[in-house]
Design an enzyme around this catalytic site. Structure first.
Site: not given
Length: 282
Positions: A104, A206-207, A178-179, A82
């Site tokens: 990324d 960011g799920g 995210h977070g 990731d």
């Protein structure tokens, strides 16, 4: 079964019409908790780790942990890198035995991102490993360089980006964050537009903060993978905190860590069920 190649896992996900969680691990207890939950659910899934969290276990040890457990699983699982923000991250992960990776380049402009991503794709293809790329920076802790005004994926760039890089999955920014510090606001119109233009499956980061019913809708928009990290970490830390509060002279580390592992397992299992509504074994 042995760890499966990410290409194979994506095919299984598509065939079964499910969304794969991609659950971030850090250490042995988190890893086992995730894998127990995946096997219990029967839903094919990614387990993943970012370079920022690899320092505790290292690439080789993490591969050993996941691969050993996976040998006795019936549910397909792939090990994914990731947020590889350096080409070296991708090389280390693939050479260690990861079966899927992310490069990324969201911090770069469009052309730089294409060149950066293509370099990783060209390397990974020699090993037959799929590459996830990111187009459009995602708000939150991973991409803290970006402002809210430019934090969404431009759909007009999607097709060109995928075709020129050769990436196999595309992480997009559609109001996800995210977070858990910021509130996500998923733009489903934008997601649908991107879906129609993207030649490859989509990924949502960011799920943890996205309502389950919204994640369930994403399978209709070619979303194959949803990343979950903060929920798991909170469960682990909260469990250890409860053990300490119950007995601040506790010295039985095994008991404390077994409880933390169970907490992670339950969180992952419920998330998998809620994301997919139903459970259907392979």
């Amino acid at each position: 079964m042995p760890l499966v190649n990410g290409h194979v896992l994506l095919d299984i996900i598509k065939e079964r019409k499910v969304i794969a969680g991609a659950f971030n691990t850090t250490n042995l207890e988190t890893t086992v908790g995730i894998l127990e939950a995946v096997e219990k659910s029967g839903i094919p899934t990614f387990i993943q780790v970012a370079p920022t969290n690899i320092t505790l276990a290292g690439y080789d040890y993490l591969v050993d942990m996941v691969a050993r457990y996976a040998e006795n699983m019936d549910t397909p699982i792939a090990l994914h890198l990731d947020h590889g923000k350096k080409f070296e991250d991708v090389k280390k992960a693939i050479r260690a035995g990861f079966t899927s990776v992310m490069i990324d380049g969201a911090a770069f402009d469009f052309e730089e991102n294409i060149a950066f991503t293509k370099k990783a794709v060209d390397f990974a293809k020699a090993y037959g490993i799929p590459v996830e790329a990111e187009l459009g920076a995602i708000l939150g802790k991973e991409d803290d360089h970006v402002s809210e005004s430019d934090a969404k994926t431009d759909p007009l760039q999607v097709k060109e980006f995928v075709e020129r890089t050769g990436c196999d999955m595309l992480a997009v920014s559609v109001g996800n964050v995210h977070g858990l510090e910021d509130e996500p606001n998923i733009d489903f119109e934008l997601l649908e537009e991107i879906c129609e233009l993207s030649p490859v499956p989509l990924v949502i980061h960011g799920g943890s903060g996205i309502p389950d019913e919204h994640i369930q809708r994403m399978v209709e928009h070619n979303v194959a993978k949803v990343n979950i990290a903060s929920d798991l970490r909170q469960s682990y830390i909260r469990s250890v905190g409860i053990s300490y509060n119950q007995n601040n002279n506790e010295a039985n580390l095994i008991r404390v860590l077994e409880e933390a592992e169970k907490a992670v397992c339950e969180t992952v299992y419920q998330k998998i069920l809620n994301m997919n509504s139903v459970v259907a074994r392979v």
